[in-house]
Enzyme design. Structure first.
Site, mmCIF file in Angstrom:
data_model
loop_
_atom_site.group_PDB
_atom_site.id
_atom_site.type_symbol
_atom_site.label_atom_id
_atom_site.label_comp_id
_atom_site.label_asym_id
_atom_site.label_seq_id
_atom_site.Cartn_x
_atom_site.Cartn_y
_atom_site.Cartn_z
ATOM 1 N N LYS A 73 2.040 -2.017 1.190
ATOM 2 C CA LYS A 73 1.267 -3.253 1.330
ATOM 3 C C LYS A 73 2.207 -4.439 1.496
ATOM 4 O O LYS A 73 3.403 -4.326 1.242
ATOM 5 C CB LYS A 73 0.399 -3.496 0.071
ATOM 6 C CG LYS A 73 -0.724 -2.492 -0.166
ATOM 7 C CD LYS A 73 -1.876 -2.679 0.788
ATOM 8 C CE LYS A 73 -2.985 -1.667 0.531
ATOM 9 N NZ LYS A 73 -2.548 -0.270 0.728
ATOM 10 N N SER B 239 -4.202 1.228 6.353
ATOM 11 C CA SER B 239 -4.394 -0.111 5.791
ATOM 12 C C SER B 239 -3.377 -1.123 6.306
ATOM 13 O O SER B 239 -3.496 -2.305 6.034
ATOM 14 C CB SER B 239 -4.340 -0.053 4.258
ATOM 15 O OG SER B 239 -3.050 0.240 3.831
#
Lengths: 217, 217
Positions: B174, B137
């Site tokens: 993230k 991701s």
DNA sequence: CATAATAGTGCTCATTTGTTTACTGCTAAA
DNA sequence: TTTAGCAGTAAACAAATGAGCACTATTATG
């Protein structure tokens, strides 16, 4: 190079080392004599004098227990560092600035600093070094400007490996491909074109990238 | 725990350490006295006796220069490691496996190994750790599956920083964004969607990513 | 064989060094 | 005010310690 010791001198040198290790201070002449059953301090002293002359000990005259070890040579300093590196699982890898043709890669003047690398990643014999990446031609391989790539010149290079090569007096990081007797250096960024090397003889491969370290902020 | 020293005792302890370091053997009472302008050996001796009583020194009676340091406690063994780490410019950082809610992050059972990190990247007090990245991701931030991210929980986090957070019993990497009292965790891969956290109270930030290490092959 | 290097004994001597006693002065706590 | 802990001086002493000399013995080398 230090001079050869006799067996007796060797024994005594080792004893002094151990004694100092265990007690925190060096032995007296008589303490050494007692250990080796040398009844005369003079006998002991001459061994010490020999060890001084041969470059192993220093002795402060007229001081009790004034025995110290001569500073290790640079060689054994290095050995010592290697031992610590082994024990604690790291290697010191030099960071190179510019890499110019002609000059040996690891020449003193090229070294800008050093970085510590976990030893699970490389053998100490590999003689790795680190290079700071310039440009963004490898962003799709996750190599960004400013990253440090760890390079080993002692690993086999196969198609798909990321390598460092010398192009026009400058080191470049690219993906390696050998096909039809032609080497191609592939950037991992659509904005750049592959570099084709026809004259394989003149191609200067510096090494294979075995690791990447990035620091944020 | 060792007892508190007076200033004078501290000075003298340090001097003995230095003297031994420089000369290879401990000082005599008179050598200590000379340094501190204490003309009587008795004055010096009482300092040493105090240092023995407080657990810092051992003294072999009637032996010249018979001063040694008391064996380090386990605590100061750690201090010793820190000293080596300082001298050689590295830190040992634990590699964490799964990070589950409830269990303290650095609990023994979470630690899968350790990696050595150059100390120019972090302070030793930072208590960093490393996490192996799962998933892709963050590929556009140059963070790939299998990379190790080095995480510090003691740094300020601002918008745009890459962080590790605990989401549903699993650690995630993230990009952090706080806007309008809402936290958003942004993947750096168009195939994933941002995660929005409305209940800020329940948000568990583990730390800020301060470095990335990747190993090829 | 002569020579040099190594290894050691037994002894004396001068210093170095730790130990101890007696006394002074300061400061903080009870 | 007394007591305890800390810091130091001065002097005397005994033990620990290094230095040195004269002499012996072994071993290897040329």
């Amino acid at each position: 190079m230090k001079k050869q010791l006799t067996d007796r001198q060797e024994e005594i040198l080792v004893f002094i080392k151990q004694f100092r290790e265990e007690n925190g201070y060096p032995p007296t002449l008589r303490e050494i004599g007692k250990k080796f059953e040398i009844s005369s301090t003079f006998g002991v002293k001459r061994h010490l004098d020999a060890l001084v002359k041969k470059g192993y000990l220093n002795i402060e005259s007229n001081a009790s227990r004034g025995i110290s070890f001569q500073r290790d040579t640079e060689e054994s300093q290095e050995t010592k560092l290697f031992k610590i590196e082994d024990d604690y699982g790291f290697h010191k890898v030099p960071i190179l600035g510019r890499v110019a043709a002609g000059v040996p890669i690891l020449a003193e003047e090229n070294i800008e600093g050093s970085i510590v690398v976990d030893s699970s990643f490389m053998k100490k014999s590999e003689n790795c070094f680190a290079l700071k990446v310039k440009g963004d031609s490898m962003i799709n391989a996750g190599i960004f400007e400013g990253d440090l790539v760890i390079v080993s010149s002692k690993r086999d290079v196969v198609n798909g490996d990321i390598v460092v090569a010398l192009l026009e007096d400058d080191a470049t990081v690219k993906t390696y491909e050998l096909k039809n007797k032609m080497i191609r250096l592939l950037p991992q960024n659509p904005n750049y074109n592959p570099i084709e090397i026809i004259d394989i003889e003149s191609f200067k491969l510096i090494g294979k990238v075995i690791g990447i370290v990035r620091w944020l902020n």
